[in-house]
Design an enzyme around this catalytic site. Structure first.
Site, PDB file in Angstrom:
ATOM      1  N   GLU A 320      45.658  -7.008  26.378  1.00  0.00           N
ATOM      2  CA  GLU A 320      45.522  -6.790  24.926  1.00  0.00           C
ATOM      3  C   GLU A 320      45.384  -5.203  24.818  1.00  0.00           C
ATOM      4  O   GLU A 320      44.431  -4.323  24.458  1.00  0.00           O
ATOM      5  CB  GLU A 320      44.078  -7.140  24.287  1.00  0.00           C
ATOM      6  CG  GLU A 320      44.102  -8.769  24.445  1.00  0.00           C
ATOM      7  CD  GLU A 320      42.762  -9.252  24.140  1.00  0.00           C
ATOM      8  OE1 GLU A 320      41.667  -8.215  23.970  1.00  0.00           O
ATOM      9  OE2 GLU A 320      42.378 -10.337  23.952  1.00  0.00           O
ATOM     10  N   PRO A 321      46.354  -4.401  24.848  1.00  0.00           N
ATOM     11  CA  PRO A 321      46.439  -3.131  24.687  1.00  0.00           C
ATOM     12  C   PRO A 321      46.476  -2.648  23.078  1.00  0.00           C
ATOM     13  O   PRO A 321      47.361  -3.396  22.344  1.00  0.00           O
ATOM     14  CB  PRO A 321      47.794  -2.470  25.339  1.00  0.00           C
ATOM     15  CG  PRO A 321      48.781  -3.712  25.217  1.00  0.00           C
ATOM     16  CD  PRO A 321      47.749  -4.930  25.477  1.00  0.00           C
ATOM     17  N   ARG A 323      44.978   0.679  21.697  1.00  0.00           N
ATOM     18  CA  ARG A 323      44.891   2.511  21.950  1.00  0.00           C
ATOM     19  C   ARG A 323      46.354   2.762  22.717  1.00  0.00           C
ATOM     20  O   ARG A 323      46.784   3.611  22.340  1.00  0.00           O
ATOM     21  CB  ARG A 323      43.680   2.542  22.644  1.00  0.00           C
ATOM     22  CG  ARG A 323      43.574   4.096  22.785  1.00  0.00           C
ATOM     23  CD  ARG A 323      42.560   4.659  23.871  1.00  0.00           C
ATOM     24  NE  ARG A 323      41.492   3.802  23.996  1.00  0.00           N
ATOM     25  CZ  ARG A 323      40.367   3.952  23.518  1.00  0.00           C
ATOM     26  NH1 ARG A 323      40.182   5.229  22.956  1.00  0.00           N
ATOM     27  NH2 ARG A 323      39.226   3.252  23.429  1.00  0.00           N
ATOM     28  N   ARG A 360      35.308   9.964  16.439  1.00  0.00           N
ATOM     29  CA  ARG A 360      34.994   9.716  17.531  1.00  0.00           C
ATOM     30  C   ARG A 360      34.402  10.874  18.376  1.00  0.00           C
ATOM     31  O   ARG A 360      33.850  10.626  19.326  1.00  0.00           O
ATOM     32  CB  ARG A 360      36.470   9.435  18.392  1.00  0.00           C
ATOM     33  CG  ARG A 360      37.114   8.334  17.597  1.00  0.00           C
ATOM     34  CD  ARG A 360      38.412   7.411  18.663  1.00  0.00           C
ATOM     35  NE  ARG A 360      38.066   7.231  20.070  1.00  0.00           N
ATOM     36  CZ  ARG A 360      38.156   8.045  21.123  1.00  0.00           C
ATOM     37  NH1 ARG A 360      38.825   9.231  20.926  1.00  0.00           N
ATOM     38  NH2 ARG A 360      37.752   7.737  22.206  1.00  0.00           N
ATOM     39  N   TYR A 364      31.692   9.457  20.226  1.00  0.00           N
ATOM     40  CA  TYR A 364      31.628   9.223  21.588  1.00  0.00           C
ATOM     41  C   TYR A 364      31.547  10.447  22.515  1.00  0.00           C
ATOM     42  O   TYR A 364      31.846  10.481  23.890  1.00  0.00           O
ATOM     43  CB  TYR A 364      33.026   8.534  21.879  1.00  0.00           C
ATOM     44  CG  TYR A 364      33.209   7.142  21.276  1.00  0.00           C
ATOM     45  CD1 TYR A 364      31.930   6.125  21.486  1.00  0.00           C
ATOM     46  CD2 TYR A 364      34.126   6.800  20.700  1.00  0.00           C
ATOM     47  CE1 TYR A 364      31.884   5.001  20.733  1.00  0.00           C
ATOM     48  CE2 TYR A 364      34.367   5.443  19.988  1.00  0.00           C
ATOM     49  CZ  TYR A 364      33.232   4.522  20.273  1.00  0.00           C
ATOM     50  OH  TYR A 364      33.530   3.258  19.446  1.00  0.00           O
ATOM     51  N   CYS A 391      29.284  18.177   5.255  1.00  0.00           N
ATOM     52  CA  CYS A 391      27.930  19.020   5.301  1.00  0.00           C
ATOM     53  C   CYS A 391      27.186  18.074   6.484  1.00  0.00           C
ATOM     54  O   CYS A 391      26.185  17.548   6.239  1.00  0.00           O
ATOM     55  CB  CYS A 391      27.330  18.397   3.995  1.00  0.00           C
ATOM     56  SG  CYS A 391      25.878  19.591   3.832  1.00  0.00           S
ATOM     57  N   GLU A 392      27.629  18.554   7.561  1.00  0.00           N
ATOM     58  CA  GLU A 392      26.976  17.920   8.839  1.00  0.00           C
ATOM     59  C   GLU A 392      27.152  18.863  10.136  1.00  0.00           C
ATOM     60  O   GLU A 392      28.450  19.246  10.166  1.00  0.00           O
ATOM     61  CB  GLU A 392      27.347  16.558   9.058  1.00  0.00           C
ATOM     62  CG  GLU A 392      27.142  16.043  10.409  1.00  0.00           C
ATOM     63  CD  GLU A 392      25.876  15.362  10.177  1.00  0.00           C
ATOM     64  OE1 GLU A 392      24.968  15.640  11.116  1.00  0.00           O
ATOM     65  OE2 GLU A 392      25.294  14.777   9.278  1.00  0.00           O
ATOM     66  N   TYR A 421      41.883   4.148  16.500  1.00  0.00           N
ATOM     67  CA  TYR A 421      40.347   4.163  16.006  1.00  0.00           C
ATOM     68  C   TYR A 421      40.057   5.490  14.979  1.00  0.00           C
ATOM     69  O   TYR A 421      38.835   5.373  14.766  1.00  0.00           O
ATOM     70  CB  TYR A 421      39.489   4.061  16.984  1.00  0.00           C
ATOM     71  CG  TYR A 421      39.809   3.151  18.197  1.00  0.00           C
ATOM     72  CD1 TYR A 421      39.361   1.715  17.558  1.00  0.00           C
ATOM     73  CD2 TYR A 421      40.292   3.132  19.163  1.00  0.00           C
ATOM     74  CE1 TYR A 421      39.383   0.588  18.340  1.00  0.00           C
ATOM     75  CE2 TYR A 421      40.635   1.869  20.007  1.00  0.00           C
ATOM     76  CZ  TYR A 421      40.147   0.559  19.515  1.00  0.00           C
ATOM     77  OH  TYR A 421      40.290  -0.296  20.400  1.00  0.00           O
TER      78      TYR A 421
END
Length: 463
Positions: A320-321, A323, A360, A364, A391-392, A421
């Site tokens: 199941e590729p 990415r 991401r 991650y 604003c982060e 993703y």
């Protein structure tokens, strides 16, 4: 740069502390082929082009930020996976990486199957024309409505994830007068060398039925007793962004061991195993993923060897590729808004997107590369942090990279390898509309997912 640290460091490459960063590229105007669409990306005229179209034209016509998807590259990767595994195996594209009706059409035309894990993904798959028998429905908590829709349209398999789901799927199939093909997802106790949140085969996580505590074997017993379910195989998935097949070797050994136990206890040889996906891609030049034919050869050898040792016929293999197909086929194009130098540290380059179009990095600690793509530059390399407009303080797109020291507002930057993703996990943080996806091919560009507008956001706000 090192994957283990992102220390503060001086601005210029020739005085960076040894060991903290890789050297800047010899030519900041060159594209690293492993992280860009290999089929059509070019940087020969000062500005980058992809699919035969200058990125400046794309920015002018479609605005920024924008996800740019190279259709020819996507299709070539589909064919590479299909051809690598051949007619004796099944390649299921993992729709969670990125899905649209256009992508579904490409998958169908290139001969790949499709794995979905929600009612929305299933609806998109059907709307794009994927035959239902080539669709697998996944997920750890499928609703009764999602299961019913999948069985009604005739999906080729439903992957069962719990004892409750066995009962639920069997009951709905019985109500509909169908015998539904299913696989059982098991956890095999293999922890992939990846981020904790994307390692999915160790014991302490939400997916699957454990092999070690006997739940997987019990699930087989229960499914085989139900007339409305047809058990066609076992499913395993060990994680994501994996660069070698050693984890798959251990997983295959344990899956085949379960197949042998099923034969011995029930007199049944299950015809399929699915080893999942999770094969990695190059996000930075330091990443070195394996090619599809290498992966296919390795997995086929592993499964064949394990089955010989167990005295089993070799089952049909599925992978199941997701990415690995769409990730390198796309990049995100941004416009620079501000440039802020912090002497002795680095320069912050702010772009008109950020964590709403690529979560991401924040989620991650993912690493990316970035390039100035609207012009050539002979300026010295400058240690930069590319950040977004939100604003982060954690709104970081590329944590540390080298850009030309003359980068300025209005320049276009591109972050490659954002096909997987990024759009599918995008949000409306700060009420920022999500960017469009533009497909390019043979000098033509077209929107396949349109840009959201403020009107779209307000349309949902009914209070």
């Amino acid at each position: 740069m090192s994957r283990s640290a992102h220390p503060a460091g001086p601005r210029h490459a020739d005085v960076l502390p040894e060991g903290h960063y890789t050297a800047p590229p010899a030519d900041l105007n060159e594209l690293e082929p492993r992280v860009w669409p290999q089929t059509t990306a070019r940087a020969a005229t000062g500005a980058v082009s992809v699919g035969g179209i200058d990125v400046r034209e794309l920015a002018e016509e479609f605005g920024t930020p924008v996800y740019v998807l190279d259709e020819a590259d996507f299709r070539a990767r589909c064919r590479a996976w299909r051809d690598a595994f051949g007619p004796g195996a099944d390649v299921f594209y993992a729709g969670k990486a990125f899905l649209s009706r256009a992508v579904v059409r490409w998958l169908n035309e290139e001969g790949l199957n499709l794995d979905v894990c929600s009612g929305g993904e299933l609806a998109t798959a059907l709307a794009g024309g994927m035959p239902a028998e080539r669709i697998a429905l996944h997920g750890n908590n499928k609703s009764s409505a999602e299961i019913r829709q999948a069985i009604q349209v005739g999906v080729g398999r439903i992957v069962l994830d719990s004892f409750q789901e066995i009962v639920r799927v069997a009951h709905i199939a019985d109500q509909l007068g169908k015998r539904q093909p299913v696989q059982i997802r098991i956890t095999v106790g293999v922890e992939a060398h990846t981020h904790e949140f994307i390692a999915t085969a160790h014991e302490d996580q939400k997916f699957g039925l454990s092999l070690s505590d006997g739940h997987a074997a019990e699930a087989v017993r229960r499914v085989l007793k139900l007339d409305s379910l047809e058990l066609i195989g076992i499913h395993s998935h060990i994680g994501s962004q994996i660069f070698d097949t050693s984890g798959f070797e251990v997983a295959a050994h344990r899956v085949v061991g379960l197949l042998a136990d099923v034969r011995d206890e029930h007199g049944v040889e299950l015809p399929e195993i699915d080893l999942g996906g999770g094969l990695g891609i190059a996000y930075t030049p330091e990443d070195d993923p394996r090619e599809p034919h290498q992966i296919a050869t390795s997995l086929a050898e592993i499964v064949s060897r394990e089955c010989r040792g167990a005295g089993l016929s070799v089952p049909r293999l599925s992978v199941e590729p997701g990415r690995a197909v769409v990730g390198p086929s796309a990049f995100t194009l941004y416009e620079v808004g501000t440039v802020k130098e912090l002497p002795g540290l680095r320069t912050y380059v702010s772009v008109d997107g950020g964590m709403s179009d690529n979560i991401r990095t924040a989620l991650y600690d993912a690493e990316y590369s970035v390039s100035l793509v609207s012009r050539a530059s002979e300026a010295r390399p400058m240690l930069s942090r590319v950040v977004g407009k939100h604003c982060e303080s954690g709104d970081i797109v590329v944590r540390d990279s080298f850009l030309p020291a003359d980068v300025a507002p209005g320049d276009l930057l591109a972050v490659p390898a954002t096909g997987a993703y990024c759009r599918s996990m995008a949000s409306n943080y700060n009420h920022v509309p999500r960017p469009p996806v533009v497909a390019v091919r043979d000098g033509e560009a077209r929107v396949i997912v349109r840009r959201e507008t403020e009107e779209d956001l307000l349309r949902l706000d009914v209070g």
